[in-house]
Design a protein around this motif. Structure first.
Motif, PDB file in Angstrom:
ATOM      1  N   GLY A  81      38.423  72.670  93.093  1.00 53.93           N
ATOM      2  CA  GLY A  81      38.005  72.637  94.487  1.00 53.93           C
ATOM      3  C   GLY A  81      38.014  71.276  95.145  1.00 53.93           C
ATOM      4  O   GLY A  81      37.509  71.121  96.256  1.00 53.93           O
ATOM      5  N   GLU A  82      38.597  70.286  94.488  1.00 58.38           N
ATOM      6  CA  GLU A  82      38.555  68.916  95.011  1.00 58.38           C
ATOM      7  C   GLU A  82      39.936  68.446  95.466  1.00 58.38           C
ATOM      8  O   GLU A  82      40.950  68.852  94.917  1.00 58.38           O
ATOM      9  N   PRO A  83      39.966  67.523  96.472  1.00 57.66           N
ATOM     10  CA  PRO A  83      41.219  66.945  96.949  1.00 57.66           C
ATOM     11  C   PRO A  83      41.558  65.643  96.210  1.00 57.66           C
ATOM     12  O   PRO A  83      40.752  65.142  95.414  1.00 57.66           O
ATOM     13  N   HIS A  84      42.721  65.101  96.521  1.00 57.06           N
ATOM     14  CA  HIS A  84      43.169  63.818  95.965  1.00 57.06           C
ATOM     15  C   HIS A  84      42.114  62.732  96.214  1.00 57.06           C
ATOM     16  O   HIS A  84      41.570  62.631  97.301  1.00 57.06           O
ATOM     17  N   ILE A  85      41.837  61.955  95.212  1.00 62.55           N
ATOM     18  CA  ILE A  85      40.899  60.816  95.186  1.00 62.55           C
ATOM     19  C   ILE A  85      39.509  61.133  95.724  1.00 62.55           C
ATOM     20  O   ILE A  85      38.815  60.271  96.247  1.00 62.55           O
ATOM     21  N   PHE A  86      39.032  62.350  95.535  1.00 66.65           N
ATOM     22  CA  PHE A  86      37.686  62.722  95.981  1.00 66.65           C
ATOM     23  C   PHE A  86      36.624  61.801  95.396  1.00 66.65           C
ATOM     24  O   PHE A  86      35.605  61.528  96.028  1.00 66.65           O
ATOM     25  N   TYR A  87      36.852  61.301  94.195  1.00 66.56           N
ATOM     26  CA  TYR A  87      35.880  60.456  93.502  1.00 66.56           C
ATOM     27  C   TYR A  87      35.689  59.111  94.204  1.00 66.56           C
ATOM     28  O   TYR A  87      34.660  58.452  94.013  1.00 66.56           O
ATOM     29  N   LEU A  88      36.670  58.684  95.003  1.00 68.60           N
ATOM     30  CA  LEU A  88      36.515  57.466  95.806  1.00 68.60           C
ATOM     31  C   LEU A  88      35.856  57.779  97.149  1.00 68.60           C
ATOM     32  O   LEU A  88      35.106  56.967  97.681  1.00 68.60           O
ATOM     33  N   LEU A  89      36.159  58.940  97.691  1.00 72.52           N
ATOM     34  CA  LEU A  89      35.635  59.329  99.000  1.00 72.52           C
ATOM     35  C   LEU A  89      34.181  59.794  98.936  1.00 72.52           C
ATOM     36  O   LEU A  89      33.440  59.633  99.899  1.00 72.52           O
ATOM     37  N   ASN A  90      33.790  60.382  97.810  1.00 71.21           N
ATOM     38  CA  ASN A  90      32.430  60.882  97.633  1.00 71.21           C
ATOM     39  C   ASN A  90      31.993  60.618  96.191  1.00 71.21           C
ATOM     40  O   ASN A  90      31.895  61.547  95.383  1.00 71.21           O
ATOM     41  N   PRO A  91      31.726  59.354  95.859  1.00 69.00           N
ATOM     42  CA  PRO A  91      31.485  58.980  94.460  1.00 69.00           C
ATOM     43  C   PRO A  91      30.209  59.540  93.834  1.00 69.00           C
ATOM     44  O   PRO A  91      30.064  59.488  92.613  1.00 69.00           O
ATOM     45  N   THR A  92      29.321  60.093  94.638  1.00 68.56           N
ATOM     46  CA  THR A  92      28.079  60.632  94.072  1.00 68.56           C
ATOM     47  C   THR A  92      28.095  62.153  93.951  1.00 68.56           C
ATOM     48  O   THR A  92      27.123  62.731  93.472  1.00 68.56           O
TER      49      THR A  92
END
Length: 143
Positions: free
Chosen positions: A114-125
């Motif tokens: 359910g996640e987009p490309h580089i979600f971990y940078l856009l929403n790191p928490t």
């Protein structure tokens, strides 16, 4: 990513993590978009990042062109992809081709649903980013 053994002479790179790779190619694979405008936008971004490129089949963006993945200069690889990433199928293909290459190391793929490309940078928490960091930390702690 094709870090050959000969470049690593004198270094001991045991493992690498590929997080949401920017792999692409001229021809669509799997469920990649066939929309000409979207593909042109990705190619335009690539040409801005790498002005001397030969295009989307340049080995810097398309690791399936040129040398073999069998010469990868480490023993472990963890590949992360996101379910809603335009480049998801390239990450999966890299994982599959690496396993088939005769490389001989250990490889693992982790898909964030359910996640987009580089979600971990856009929403790191967010929960998925936290889980991804834990998976990466576990990978490096096992080395």
């Amino acid at each position: 990513m094709r870090l050959p053994r000969e470049i690593l002479d004198g270094f001991n790179v045991v493992g690498i993590v590929l997080a949401h790779t920017y792999f692409w190619g001229k021809e669509p694979i799997g469920d990649e978009t066939t929309d000409a405008e979207t593909r042109a936008s990705i190619e335009k971004m690539w040409r801005a990042a790498c002005p001397g490129t030969s295009g989307c089949d340049d080995s810097l963006i398309n690791p399936f062109v040129g040398s073999s993945l069998a010469n990868l200069g480490c023993k472990r690889v963890q590949v992360h992809v996101a379910e809603k990433d335009l480049m998801r199928d390239r990450g999966w293909l890299y994982y599959e081709k690496l396993k088939e290459s005769g490389w001989g190391g250990e490889t693992e793929i982790v898909e964030s649903k359910g996640e987009p490309h580089i979600f971990y940078l856009l929403n790191p928490t967010c929960d998925s980013a936290v889980a991804m960091r834990k998976k990466i930390a576990s990978f490096f702690n096992e080395i």
